[in-house]
Design a protein around this motif. Sequence first.
Motif, mmCIF file in Angstrom:
data_model
loop_
_atom_site.group_PDB
_atom_site.id
_atom_site.type_symbol
_atom_site.label_atom_id
_atom_site.label_comp_id
_atom_site.label_asym_id
_atom_site.label_seq_id
_atom_site.Cartn_x
_atom_site.Cartn_y
_atom_site.Cartn_z
ATOM 1 N N SER A 46 -77.998 -66.110 61.151
ATOM 2 C CA SER A 46 -78.687 -66.701 62.304
ATOM 3 C C SER A 46 -79.753 -67.720 61.903
ATOM 4 O O SER A 46 -80.046 -68.639 62.662
ATOM 5 N N GLU A 47 -80.326 -67.565 60.716
ATOM 6 C CA GLU A 47 -81.340 -68.540 60.288
ATOM 7 C C GLU A 47 -80.711 -69.916 60.067
ATOM 8 O O GLU A 47 -81.299 -70.937 60.396
ATOM 9 N N GLN A 48 -79.508 -69.917 59.499
ATOM 10 C CA GLN A 48 -78.826 -71.184 59.236
ATOM 11 C C GLN A 48 -78.073 -71.693 60.467
ATOM 12 O O GLN A 48 -77.847 -72.899 60.621
ATOM 13 N N SER A 68 -78.832 -71.143 63.876
ATOM 14 C CA SER A 68 -79.667 -70.753 65.010
ATOM 15 C C SER A 68 -79.176 -71.332 66.336
ATOM 16 O O SER A 68 -79.574 -70.870 67.409
ATOM 17 N N TRP A 69 -78.299 -72.324 66.279
ATOM 18 C CA TRP A 69 -77.789 -72.955 67.496
ATOM 19 C C TRP A 69 -76.623 -72.189 68.124
ATOM 20 O O TRP A 69 -76.229 -72.470 69.268
ATOM 21 N N LEU A 127 -73.434 -64.604 63.460
ATOM 22 C CA LEU A 127 -74.871 -64.478 63.682
ATOM 23 C C LEU A 127 -75.574 -63.715 62.573
ATOM 24 O O LEU A 127 -76.808 -63.607 62.576
#
Length: 405
Positions: free
Chosen positions: A23-25, A27-28, A20
């Motif tokens: 987390s931007e890449q 996000s799922w 995480l």
Amino acid sequence: MLKKLAYFLLPFNILIDTLLLFSEQLSWLPFLRAGLLLALLLFVFFKHGQHVQNYSAMLLFVGYCLLQLFFVTDFDTSFNITLKVCLPIACFALGYCLFNTVGELRKLSVSIIWVYLILIANFVLSQVFNLGQSVYSEDSNFRVGNLDDAWNIFTYSVLLAPMILFFAGETALRRYSTYVGAGLNALLVVISIKRIAILGLITGTAIRWGYGSPIKRILKSLVLLSAAVALAFPFFRETIEKRIEARSDRFESGAIEREGRFLESEYVWEGALSFDEPIRSLFGLEGFNSVGNYADGRFGDRQLHVDYNLIVNTIGLVGLMLYFAMFIQFGRRMIRLQAKTTLTPQVSLFLRSVFWMLLLNQFITSFAGQMYHVSYRLIVFVMLGAILGTFKNSSHARANRLQWK
């Protein structure tokens, strides 16, 4: 299939915590974690619904928290935090229903070795590629990626090392992997200078030892620990000194009274016990969303840092009573079942020492405000459920034998 996946539940969640950082890449990832946990819980409740009375207080607390969501002022924030709080607690049922024999406990214990590997790999990669922040002192360059506020994962995985050795240490590889993994992660906790995480290691070990560990075993552990510290200290001396220097103000006289968690407690408890707003005192109605909802906003965007303050402020005094009732039920059931078990005295004594260590030590950890950290709470509740389920399963077997005599 789901049960086989459940054996890797603990390392899987910690791996997600490390990933995480991106987390931007990715996000799922949180949705994947929530989906897996919900799928496992639905599987357990549908297949093992006959056991719900054994953890009814836990279900009552979780149900109360979910009911709060109908009254909150910021649904998105409350829903997100409530899921983080309630999913690990509900996973007590996974431990109780899926890992309730000594053989299954052995398999679950082995998964902690993978936790050690993930945590160590995360530390090494974070140092090499400068991942995450260097907390307290940039000079020390001490980074742990996305886990800089998740030190209780390290603490509780180390506290479970004796369980791995007891159940899964029959091979040299597992035994030495446990020694090395637990030792290195314990060292990281010390270097972190996180007081609650370090205190948790000390108090957790003391609880387990105080429950009946032989003096010989205690002395052996102390000798090994002292030797490990003595050998490792020269390599980390400079880092430790820099980090202690950066946190020197936390060890001064009167430092506790100046800390945010001490100041927040005054406002939270004064407001709750005054009953100026009876509904708020009793029920909170903010679903674990504390930002701006205490001390008339004096603390700005700071969330409450003590779990008990968080509970009282956002789900009220009723919520706090239900939270404690859950642990009281766990403890009372253990006291009843330990007299009926068919487990050998050695296994029974050891499992009880781990059970009470986890149950009591998490109350100390809660002063650090970590109840919305999924992975560390999963370790606690899955293991509590697994141990209590093992005692229930063994006492049920004894009752069946007595019935046929």
